[in-house]
Each structure stands twice: as C-alpha cells, then as structure tokens.
Design an enzyme around this catalytic site. Sequence first.
Site, PDB file in Angstrom:
ATOM      1  N   ASP A  91      44.444  59.607 -27.212  1.00 17.09           N
ATOM      2  CA  ASP A  91      45.674  59.330 -26.476  1.00 17.09           C
ATOM      3  C   ASP A  91      46.810  59.218 -27.503  1.00 17.09           C
ATOM      4  O   ASP A  91      46.566  59.006 -28.695  1.00 17.09           O
ATOM      5  CB  ASP A  91      45.470  58.016 -25.704  1.00 17.09           C
ATOM      6  CG  ASP A  91      46.728  57.540 -25.032  1.00 17.09           C
ATOM      7  OD1 ASP A  91      47.539  58.373 -24.607  1.00 17.09           O
ATOM      8  OD2 ASP A  91      46.893  56.309 -24.930  1.00 17.09           O
ATOM      9  N   ASP A 151      50.511  57.595 -26.790  1.00 23.86           N
ATOM     10  CA  ASP A 151      51.258  56.328 -26.741  1.00 23.86           C
ATOM     11  C   ASP A 151      50.307  55.136 -26.873  1.00 23.86           C
ATOM     12  O   ASP A 151      49.371  54.979 -26.085  1.00 23.86           O
ATOM     13  CB  ASP A 151      52.036  56.217 -25.420  1.00 23.86           C
ATOM     14  CG  ASP A 151      53.119  57.279 -25.326  1.00 23.86           C
ATOM     15  OD1 ASP A 151      53.718  57.607 -26.366  1.00 23.86           O
ATOM     16  OD2 ASP A 151      53.352  57.798 -24.220  1.00 23.86           O
ATOM     17  N   ASP A 203      44.468  53.462 -24.651  1.00 21.85           N
ATOM     18  CA  ASP A 203      44.776  52.039 -24.421  1.00 21.85           C
ATOM     19  C   ASP A 203      44.860  51.685 -22.941  1.00 21.85           C
ATOM     20  O   ASP A 203      44.801  50.503 -22.586  1.00 21.85           O
ATOM     21  CB  ASP A 203      46.110  51.658 -25.087  1.00 21.85           C
ATOM     22  CG  ASP A 203      47.269  52.422 -24.491  1.00 21.85           C
ATOM     23  OD1 ASP A 203      47.229  53.668 -24.531  1.00 21.85           O
ATOM     24  OD2 ASP A 203      48.193  51.788 -23.956  1.00 21.85           O
TER      25      ASP A 203
HETATM   26  O1  LIG Z   1      55.468  50.778 -19.673  1.00 26.57           O
HETATM   27  C1  LIG Z   1      55.155  51.963 -19.718  1.00 26.57           C
HETATM   28  C2  LIG Z   1      54.235  52.447 -20.608  1.00 26.57           C
HETATM   29  C3  LIG Z   1      53.946  53.792 -20.620  1.00 26.57           C
HETATM   30  N1  LIG Z   1      54.577  54.603 -19.775  1.00 26.57           N
HETATM   31  C4  LIG Z   1      54.281  56.020 -19.793  1.00 26.57           C
HETATM   32  O2  LIG Z   1      53.053  56.268 -19.274  1.00 26.57           O
HETATM   33  C5  LIG Z   1      52.466  57.370 -19.953  1.00 26.57           C
HETATM   34  C6  LIG Z   1      51.209  56.908 -20.570  1.00 26.57           C
HETATM   35  O3  LIG Z   1      50.780  57.809 -21.435  1.00 26.57           O
HETATM   36  P1  LIG Z   1      49.369  57.717 -22.125  1.00 26.57           P
HETATM   37  O4  LIG Z   1      49.074  59.145 -22.444  1.00 26.57           O
HETATM   38  O5  LIG Z   1      48.421  57.161 -21.120  1.00 26.57           O
HETATM   39  O6  LIG Z   1      49.508  56.866 -23.320  1.00 26.57           O
HETATM   40  C7  LIG Z   1      53.457  57.842 -20.991  1.00 26.57           C
HETATM   41  O7  LIG Z   1      54.245  58.869 -20.522  1.00 26.57           O
HETATM   42  C8  LIG Z   1      54.274  56.607 -21.173  1.00 26.57           C
HETATM   43  O8  LIG Z   1      55.524  56.901 -21.624  1.00 26.57           O
HETATM   44  C9  LIG Z   1      55.472  54.133 -18.882  1.00 26.57           C
HETATM   45  O9  LIG Z   1      56.020  54.890 -18.074  1.00 26.57           O
HETATM   46  N2  LIG Z   1      55.780  52.808 -18.878  1.00 26.57           N
HETATM   47 MG   LIG Z   2      48.431  55.266 -24.161  1.00 27.47          MG
END
Ligand SMILES: O=c1ccn([C@@H]2O[C@H](COP(=O)(O)O)[C@@H](O)[C@H]2O)c(=O)[nH]1
Ligand SMILES: [Mg+2]
Length: 216
Positions: free
Chosen positions: A25, A27, A163
């Site tokens: 992943d 973020d 995460d």
């Molecule tokens: O508070 C938040 C945290 C994350 N996001 C967005 O969700 C996706 C999560 O991406 P992963 O690939 O699961 O890490 C990502 O686009 C983050 O920016 C959110 O909107 N708000």
């Molecule tokens: Mg993530």
Amino acid sequence: MMARMTSRTVHIGQMCKKNLRVLLDMDQVLADFELGFFQEYRKKYPEYPYIEMKDRVGFFVKDQYEKMFSSVPNIGNAVANIYNAKKFFLNLPEIEGAVDAAKKLAKMEGVDVFICTSPIEKYKYCLPEKYEWVHKHLGPEWVARIILTKDKTMVNGHLLIDDRVDIIGAIERPSWEHVVFSANHNMKADIGKRRRLDNWTNGDWKELIEDFKMRI
Ligand SMILES: O=c1ccn([C@@H]2O[C@H](COP(=O)(O)O)[C@@H](O)[C@H]2O)c(=O)[nH]1
Ligand SMILES: [Mg+2]
C-alpha cells in the site's frame, strides 16, 4: 519437452517455484499521509482545534474531526481542503525506512513487488502526484509497478501490506493475505488473526517475507 521459462517462475527439475507477489500500500505504508496532513492542517488552520497524531482513531481523518469537533462549523471542509490541495500527495514525507526496505524487497530473489494504492475521491492532483512521488522517491523503474484501484480485492497477490483494517470489495476471499501495517489510527482496531508489521526499520519485514516465501 523443455519447460518454458519466464522471468517470474523458477523451474527446478519437475518443480515449479512461483515468485511471491507482494503488494505494498502507499498511504501510511510508504508515504506518511497522517504526518503530511497534520503539518499542513496546523499550518493552514492554526486557529482550529486539532487531534494529536497519537490520538488518531479510525481510518478517515475527516470522520474523527467531525465527530470530535462537531460544534466547529465547516471543520470537515477544512480537513478535506488539506488532502485535496495541489502538491499534498507529492510532498508527503516517507514513512521511515520504507523506501530503503521496498528497494531491498524488490531485489530479493523470488519476490515481485507492486505498489497497490487507492486514489482519493477528488483525484485531480492525487493521481499524477502518486506517480510523481513513486518516481521521485523510488525511481522511474518503479512507476511500472503501480496498481491504482479502488478495489484491492480485485488485485492478485500473495501478501498485501496495508494500514487500512477494513479492505473490502467485489471479491469475498481475495488471493492475498492482509498484513496490517501499524499506524496510530489502527492500533485500537480489532484485526482478528491478521499479523501486524509495526515498521520498516527493525528488520521484521525480512522475516515476514521469508515466512511467506516458504508458504507459496
Ligand atoms: O483520512 C483519510 C485517509 C485516507 N484517505 C484516502 O483514502 C485512500 C486510501 O488509500 P490506501 O491505498 O488505502 O492507503 C487514499 O486515496 C487516501 O488519500 C482519505 O480520503 N481520508
Ligand atoms: Mg494506506
């Protein structure tokens, strides 16, 4: 008859050993979304209330802020303004040790590494900036490893390091096993029998990978 060799498969006599496909992943596993958010939010809205990073609970920052500071008008918009802004994703700092570990992981024999990441709803800046971040921190050759999807259950791999605790989608039983990468927001979450990886710095990831390699 000669067995056909591919770069992804090792043939030893009659045995055919597949590579371990690891999905990383982005973020909060490679790029520090929470730290980037906190720093920008404090800078842009110094008069607004905030949640210390250690007190973050739940995946979505906006949800916790809106719940905790429900009497503050437009707090949700203020939060969203931060991560929807130009250069937010591009300027995210690295999670400590992540880049070094990812590069080492990619060099390991019998391992194929991909970056599996979900775009944010307002994708205008997020999409190109995720590519740019990977190019800048990991190198141009890593761009081809990016898999962008809202539904990670559709991606085929053996191991997903992520995460987010609730990874759901069209496939009820994804091919991968989810290892939860520790973050403040998930420390109190019930992760059932899933394993955790706490960081990239103490070397635990190497053991994890060797363990998975034995199992495929
Ligand atoms: O508070 C938040 C945290 C994350 N996001 C967005 O969700 C996706 C999560 O991406 P992963 O690939 O699961 O890490 C990502 O686009 C983050 O920016 C959110 O909107 N708000
Ligand atoms: Mg993530």
